[in-house]
Structures are given as structure tokens and as C-alpha cells.
Design an enzyme around this catalytic site. Structure first.
Site, PDB file in Angstrom:
ATOM      1  N   ARG A  48       0.888  -1.179   0.000  1.00 13.49           N
ATOM      2  CA  ARG A  48       0.000   0.000   0.000  1.00 13.49           C
ATOM      3  C   ARG A  48       0.914   1.213   0.000  1.00 13.49           C
ATOM      4  O   ARG A  48       1.842   1.296   0.806  1.00 13.49           O
ATOM      5  CB  ARG A  48      -0.871  -0.036   1.261  1.00 13.49           C
ATOM      6  CG  ARG A  48      -1.574   1.263   1.620  1.00 13.49           C
ATOM      7  CD  ARG A  48      -2.828   1.447   0.791  1.00 13.49           C
ATOM      8  NE  ARG A  48      -3.720   2.455   1.299  1.00 13.49           N
ATOM      9  CZ  ARG A  48      -3.551   3.766   1.159  1.00 13.49           C
ATOM     10  NH1 ARG A  48      -2.472   4.248   0.587  1.00 13.49           N
ATOM     11  NH2 ARG A  48      -4.455   4.605   1.612  1.00 13.49           N
ATOM     12  N   GLU A  56     -11.277   5.433  -4.686  1.00 10.03           N
ATOM     13  CA  GLU A  56     -11.710   4.037  -4.788  1.00 10.03           C
ATOM     14  C   GLU A  56     -12.037   3.749  -6.250  1.00 10.03           C
ATOM     15  O   GLU A  56     -12.410   4.652  -7.005  1.00 10.03           O
ATOM     16  CB  GLU A  56     -12.937   3.790  -3.911  1.00 10.03           C
ATOM     17  CG  GLU A  56     -12.670   3.955  -2.431  1.00 10.03           C
ATOM     18  CD  GLU A  56     -11.667   2.956  -1.896  1.00 10.03           C
ATOM     19  OE1 GLU A  56     -11.736   1.766  -2.256  1.00 10.03           O
ATOM     20  OE2 GLU A  56     -10.803   3.363  -1.097  1.00 10.03           O
ATOM     21  N   ARG A  90      -0.849  -5.482   4.706  1.00  6.59           N
ATOM     22  CA  ARG A  90      -0.025  -5.036   3.579  1.00  6.59           C
ATOM     23  C   ARG A  90       1.092  -4.166   4.134  1.00  6.59           C
ATOM     24  O   ARG A  90       0.903  -3.444   5.115  1.00  6.59           O
ATOM     25  CB  ARG A  90      -0.841  -4.183   2.597  1.00  6.59           C
ATOM     26  CG  ARG A  90      -1.974  -4.912   1.926  1.00  6.59           C
ATOM     27  CD  ARG A  90      -2.773  -3.979   1.055  1.00  6.59           C
ATOM     28  NE  ARG A  90      -3.407  -2.948   1.863  1.00  6.59           N
ATOM     29  CZ  ARG A  90      -4.272  -2.047   1.408  1.00  6.59           C
ATOM     30  NH1 ARG A  90      -4.594  -2.024   0.128  1.00  6.59           N
ATOM     31  NH2 ARG A  90      -4.804  -1.157   2.213  1.00  6.59           N
TER      32      ARG A  90
END
Length: 163
Positions: A48, A56, A90
Site C-alpha cells: 500500500r 476508490e 499489507r
């Protein structure tokens, strides 16, 4: 023996201060701020991008943001300096490809916000100012999501559209 223990303790402490660096080839871009790399040991790492938040995929400019990151990163060798681990396990990273700060490039293109809430206290003063300037420049030039009069930040969009 005591000297050995002290030396071992000091070496361990010094190593803990060094950031973890991952490198590998980008095998998949998930959206405008997350991707997967495969390292030399054939291990996959979900990453990330730190200090930014991209729209999004279902949000305005979400697909453009993903395509931008794809052009920068897909099938290229990346160097990722790990800053943190997120709730999805992540690695949160600063991503470099051919010496370019890809996180900042997404902001410059107007395809991600500088995520100030997360960046404060974790991002260096110089780097914070650089990302702020990149966002201000993108806003002034009305690049990407800044073409809209009042773009909705992804953190507000996620709150209004829970999964």
C-alpha cells in the site's frame, strides 16, 4: 561474555533502526495506491503506497488512478521502503521505480490525495512539504480529480459507502 552480550545488544538495536526494504517486479496493480510485487525468492508482497490515498475504483477518477499506477509500475522493478503495516497486513511503503517517488507522482498527476492525517508525524518535514506542493500544483492545474469542483476524498467516500 558480558562484552559479547553488550555487542550483540548494540548490533540488534542498530539493525532495528534500519527500515525494511523490499524489491521485486510489480506483478499486479490493484488500484491507484496498492499493488503486488514478486521478489527474487519468488515471494509475493502486497503493498500500500504510504502518505497518499487514491480514489476508490468505484469512485470518480478511480480507474484513471489505477491506470496511472499501472503505467508507472506494472512489470517494472520496484524498490519499496516499508513505513508500516496496515490492518490488511499489507506493507505500507514508499515506492521507487527508476529513482522516481511513485507515491508523489500519483499526487502530482492529480490522481491521489496527500493523506495528511496518516503522514503527520511519520513523514519527514521536507517530504511532507513536497507532497503538499505536489497536491497544490495539481489542484491549481486542475489535473485529474481536481477537475471536479469538490472532489470527494476516498476516506469520506468509504465512510458513505461501507462494504
Amino acid at each position: 561474555m558480558l562484552r559479547f552480550c553488550v555487542l550483540l545488544l548494540l548490533l540488534t538495536a542498530c539493525k532495528a533502526d534500519q527500515p525494511t526494504v523490499l524489491s521485486g517486479v510489480v506483478i499486479k496493480v490493484l488500484d491507484g495506491d496498492s499493488l503486488i510485487i514478486r521478489d527474487a525468492a519468488n515471494q509475493e508482497h502486497a503493498l500500500r503506497l504510504a502518505f497518499i490515498d487514491a480514489p476508490e475504483y468505484s469512485q470518480a477518477f478511480g480507474s484513471e488512478s489505477r491506470r496511472s499506477l499501472d503505467r508507472w509500475a506494472y512489470q517494472k522493478t520496484a524498490v519499496a521502503t516499508v513505513i508500516d503495516t496496515d490492518k490488511y497486513q499489507r506493507s505500507v511503503v514508499l515506492l521507487q521505480i527508476v529513482g522516481k517517488d511513485i507515491n508523489a507522482e500519483q499526487v502530482k498527476a492529480g490522481l491521489a490525495w496527500h493523506y495528511q492525517h496518516f503522514a503527520k508525524g511519520k513523514q519527514s518535514t521536507t517530504q511532507f512539504a513536497l507532497y503538499q506542493a505536489a497536491e497544490s500544483e495539481a489542484r491549481a492545474a486542475q489535473r485529474g480529480l481536481w477537475q471536479e469542483a469538490t472532489p470527494t476524498p476516498p476516506w469520506d467516500y468509504r465512510r458513505a459507502h461501507p462494504r
